[in-house]
Scaffold this active site. Structure first.
Site, mmCIF file in Angstrom:
data_model
loop_
_atom_site.group_PDB
_atom_site.id
_atom_site.type_symbol
_atom_site.label_atom_id
_atom_site.label_comp_id
_atom_site.label_asym_id
_atom_site.label_seq_id
_atom_site.Cartn_x
_atom_site.Cartn_y
_atom_site.Cartn_z
ATOM 1 N N SER A 1 0.810 -1.215 0.000
ATOM 2 C CA SER A 1 0.000 0.000 0.000
ATOM 3 C C SER A 1 0.842 1.264 0.000
ATOM 4 C CB SER A 1 -0.928 0.012 1.225
ATOM 5 O OG SER A 1 -0.171 -0.076 2.419
ATOM 6 N N HIS B 1 -2.372 -2.746 -6.005
ATOM 7 C CA HIS B 1 -2.849 -2.325 -4.691
ATOM 8 C C HIS B 1 -4.370 -2.384 -4.655
ATOM 9 C CE1 HIS B 1 -3.360 1.060 -1.506
ATOM 10 N NE2 HIS B 1 -3.476 -0.137 -0.961
ATOM 11 N N GLU C 1 -5.116 0.064 -7.728
ATOM 12 C CA GLU C 1 -4.021 0.904 -8.197
ATOM 13 C C GLU C 1 -2.969 -0.020 -8.822
ATOM 14 O OE1 GLU C 1 -3.148 4.884 -5.711
ATOM 15 O OE2 GLU C 1 -2.908 3.064 -4.531
ATOM 16 N N ASN D 1 -3.000 6.351 -0.687
ATOM 17 C CA ASN D 1 -2.539 6.601 0.677
ATOM 18 C C ASN D 1 -1.796 7.924 0.823
ATOM 19 O OD1 ASN D 1 -3.586 4.460 2.200
ATOM 20 N ND2 ASN D 1 -2.123 3.066 1.274
#
Length: 284
Positions: free
Chosen positions: A119, A140, A152, A190
């Protein structure tokens, strides 16, 4: 990819979810972990998820049975020898991940693609542990994997166009939406989400508002389905701290400095839902 043999490494919350969506999409899936106990727990998680889908009439009982039949488990990493794609979903630690990728590089067929569900960690560094960096990529998935449509897809410095296209097509075969992202700390999700959560923690730390009030403001004022502190508890406060540290180390910018209250909760073992206590209390 020429065939549909997949291995998912790690039977935790993310790994079991990834294994489920692949099996539901007619891939043959090997779920790997270091212990039979972890594998049993992972399979139980998958079965509970499928049962919920049957109850809500999203899938049939036969769909559930067929999905489980496409799943097998193993504690042997060497069973990846005939897989076309291996997805790593182990602990968010660079040393652990590079060790796994180094071993996979020796085990898997020359054509196999090696993907990481990291992540926040750099795909380029993970790929450097192999002799096939052009076939290493990030996938991800979002939590909970069976529900969230986004993946992702992160290119490392050496990731080839062929590898990217194969993963793009594979992601679409899962009925998910691939979004191409370049290899920077935290990627997009993130890098945007974690500073928001961290700032929400600062508002509690500085006495601006209670956790309940912070979450209500973001839900009612910003139309978020879940408040940032509830979400932090769901993700795991240890994971939030680790990602903030990756961002802080990667960019060297003070805006990514983890809140001291976040550090204190993690040191206390208050990690959120998984431990029964974080910013809120939970039944375990």
């Amino acid at each position: 990819m020429q065939s549909k043999k997949i291995m998912v490494i790690g039977a935790g919350q993310m790994g079991s979810g990834i294994a489920q969506v692949f099996a539901q999409s007619h891939f043959q899936v090997k779920l790997n972990d270091i212990s039979e106990e972890a594998l049993t727990k992972g399979l139980n998680t998958i079965e509970k998820s499928l049962n919920r889908s049957v109850k809500k009439e999203r899938i049939s009982q036969q769909d559930k049975t067929d999905t489980l039949e496409r799943l097998s488990t193993t504690t042997k990493l060497s069973d990846a020898f005939d897989c076309d794609l291996v997805i790593e979903a182990v602990v968010e630690n660079m040393d652990v991940k590079t060790k796994v990728f180094g071993e996979l590089d020796k085990i898997t067929a020359d054509h196999a693609i090696l993907a990481s569900n990291t992540s926040s960690l750099p795909i380029t560094e993970i790929a450097a542990a192999t002799h096939r960096p052009e076939q290493v990529i990030g996938m991800h998935f979002m939590n909970p994997v069976p529900v969230m449509p986004l993946v992702e897809v992160i290119r490392g410095l050496a990731t080839s166009d062929e590898t990217y296209q194969a993963i793009d097509q594979t992601t679409k075969a899962l009925h998910k939406t691939p979004v191409e992202v370049n290899d920077y700390p935290g990627f997009v999700s993130n890098r945007v989400l974690m500073p928001m959560i961290n700032e929400a923690i600062y508002t509690v730390y500085e006495g601006v508002a209670t956790p309940e009030s912070v979450d209500e403001v973001m839900k009612l004022g910003m139309n978020h389905p879940m408040g940032p502190l509830t979400l932090a508890d769901f993700i795991g406060l240890d994971t939030c701290l680790y990602i903030m540290e990756v961002l802080y180390d990667g960019f060297g910018d003070s805006k990514y400095r983890p809140c001291p209250l976040l550090r204190k909760y993690v040191k206390a073992g208050w990690l959120g839902r998984k431990t029964g206590r974080g910013f809120y209390l939970y039944d375990r």
